[in-house]
Scaffold this active site. Sequence first.
Site, PDB file in Angstrom:
ATOM      1  N   ARG A   1       0.840  -1.215   0.000  1.00 37.24           N
ATOM      2  CA  ARG A   1       0.000   0.000   0.000  1.00 37.24           C
ATOM      3  C   ARG A   1       0.869   1.257   0.000  1.00 37.24           C
ATOM      4  NH1 ARG A   1      -4.661  -0.275   4.398  1.00 37.24           N
ATOM      5  NH2 ARG A   1      -5.316   1.631   3.337  1.00 37.24           N
TER       6      ARG A   1
ATOM      7  N   HIS B   1      -8.105   6.559  11.898  1.00 40.84           N
ATOM      8  CA  HIS B   1      -7.670   5.175  11.621  1.00 40.84           C
ATOM      9  C   HIS B   1      -6.154   5.042  11.569  1.00 40.84           C
ATOM     10  CE1 HIS B   1     -11.857   4.397   9.625  1.00 40.84           C
ATOM     11  NE2 HIS B   1     -11.920   4.448  10.921  1.00 40.84           N
TER      12      HIS B   1
ATOM     13  N   CYS C   1      11.644  -2.111  17.333  1.00 40.97           N
ATOM     14  CA  CYS C   1      11.481  -0.847  18.065  1.00 40.97           C
ATOM     15  C   CYS C   1      12.833  -0.322  18.546  1.00 40.97           C
ATOM     16  CB  CYS C   1      10.562  -1.081  19.261  1.00 40.97           C
ATOM     17  SG  CYS C   1      10.429   0.331  20.354  1.00 40.97           S
TER      18      CYS C   1
HETATM   19  N1  APR Z   1     -14.673  12.629  -4.586  1.00 36.91           N
HETATM   20  C1  APR Z   1     -15.550  12.391  -3.562  1.00 36.91           C
HETATM   21  N2  APR Z   1     -15.995  11.141  -3.231  1.00 36.91           N
HETATM   22  C2  APR Z   1     -15.564  10.120  -3.987  1.00 36.91           C
HETATM   23  C3  APR Z   1     -14.668  10.294  -5.086  1.00 36.91           C
HETATM   24  C4  APR Z   1     -14.222  11.624  -5.365  1.00 36.91           C
HETATM   25  N3  APR Z   1     -13.376  11.890  -6.362  1.00 36.91           N
HETATM   26  N4  APR Z   1     -14.420   9.071  -5.642  1.00 36.91           N
HETATM   27  C5  APR Z   1     -15.140   8.156  -4.900  1.00 36.91           C
HETATM   28  N5  APR Z   1     -15.834   8.795  -3.929  1.00 36.91           N
HETATM   29  C6  APR Z   1     -16.700   8.208  -2.891  1.00 36.91           C
HETATM   30  C7  APR Z   1     -17.378   6.912  -3.278  1.00 36.91           C
HETATM   31  O1  APR Z   1     -18.607   7.156  -3.929  1.00 36.91           O
HETATM   32  C8  APR Z   1     -17.588   6.250  -1.916  1.00 36.91           C
HETATM   33  O2  APR Z   1     -18.833   6.652  -1.347  1.00 36.91           O
HETATM   34  O3  APR Z   1     -15.864   7.886  -1.801  1.00 36.91           O
HETATM   35  C9  APR Z   1     -16.441   6.816  -1.056  1.00 36.91           C
HETATM   36  C10 APR Z   1     -15.335   5.820  -0.720  1.00 36.91           C
HETATM   37  O4  APR Z   1     -15.892   4.844   0.113  1.00 36.91           O
HETATM   38  P1  APR Z   1     -14.993   3.681   0.743  1.00 36.91           P
HETATM   39  O5  APR Z   1     -14.145   3.101  -0.299  1.00 36.91           O
HETATM   40  O6  APR Z   1     -15.920   2.812   1.488  1.00 36.91           O
HETATM   41  O7  APR Z   1     -14.002   4.443   1.735  1.00 36.91           O
HETATM   42  P2  APR Z   1     -14.268   4.990   3.221  1.00 36.91           P
HETATM   43  O8  APR Z   1     -15.683   5.447   3.388  1.00 36.91           O
HETATM   44  O9  APR Z   1     -13.205   5.943   3.529  1.00 36.91           O
HETATM   45  O10 APR Z   1     -14.046   3.655   4.089  1.00 36.91           O
HETATM   46  C11 APR Z   1     -14.077   3.784   5.473  1.00 36.91           C
HETATM   47  O11 APR Z   1     -13.353   1.553   5.793  1.00 36.91           O
HETATM   48  O12 APR Z   1     -12.075   0.097   4.859  1.00 36.91           O
HETATM   49  C12 APR Z   1     -12.171   0.820   5.940  1.00 36.91           C
HETATM   50  O13 APR Z   1     -10.476   1.693   7.260  1.00 36.91           O
HETATM   51  C13 APR Z   1     -10.993   1.740   5.989  1.00 36.91           C
HETATM   52  O14 APR Z   1     -10.998   4.085   6.421  1.00 36.91           O
HETATM   53  C14 APR Z   1     -11.632   3.081   5.691  1.00 36.91           C
HETATM   54  C15 APR Z   1     -13.066   2.891   6.133  1.00 36.91           C
END
Ligand code: APR
Length: 248
Positions: free
Chosen positions: A77, A126, A155
Amino acid sequence: MPEKDESANVSGLRERLRAARSVFVLTGAGVSAESGVPTFRGGGQTAVWKGMPFEVISSAEMVGRDLALVWEWFDYRRGVLRTCRPNPAHESLARWQTRLPQFTLATQNVDGLHAEAGSRGVLELHGNAWRARCLDCGNREDVREKDAGVRPPVCRACGGLMRPDVVLFGEMLPEDVWVEAAERAAAADVCLVVGTSAIVHPAAGLPVAAKRAGAFLVEVNPEATPLSDFCDLTLRGAAGEVLPRLDF
Ligand code: APR
């Protein structure tokens, strides 16, 4: 939504931000999508690595079972993140912080791009993929200062094994960061939720708490989420395009 309404909403929100006493922003993977950071659930698919759903490889259970594999996943990552730079959405949020008496930025992202864009005191709900934490003494170190050939890293303070300083599935959020985020969300006039699917808790509960405490709640996301109907305003678009239009 007709163009004129959209621009009326944007200018109305810009005025609201300009006049706000306290603004709380929660971001998710979507705010970094335009920087090239893959989202977790974009397009309905969940991320998979070496045939393992990320909920499995990114879990507390895996740290206990195979710490070296967890480091391999985070090294992968970081390899992706190394090529990513902040985008206009990160830059706008950094600017807003300098113009508002009370501005809080809480993120679910572990990519460090908000800080790289100049945001200070980001509440990293996170954790951060560029940090390692000792399993024995809790000491934190920057992974970039560690020998990449030594995995798991050791560490510097006590010689114990280190793990990624990221909140994994099945783990609690760092209490101090969580308490501060919850307090600031409840004290906000305006709360923006940018680029999150709003399904992972407890982070997804912050905008709900802000709204219940009286904040004007805004969602910026190209897609609808479970939070959309609860919002006072939804701006359907990419964060890197929408947030600069809100600059005030
Ligand atoms: N601008 C705004 N929003 C966007 C864009 C963009 N350019 N591209 C995608 N999105 C939106 C998608 O529509 C979706 O709703 O961003 C969101 C991403 O969702 P996830 O992939 O679920 O990410 P997130 O909500 O941050 O996940 C939360 O889940 O996996 C765990 O720890 C991980 O922090 C993460 C948490």
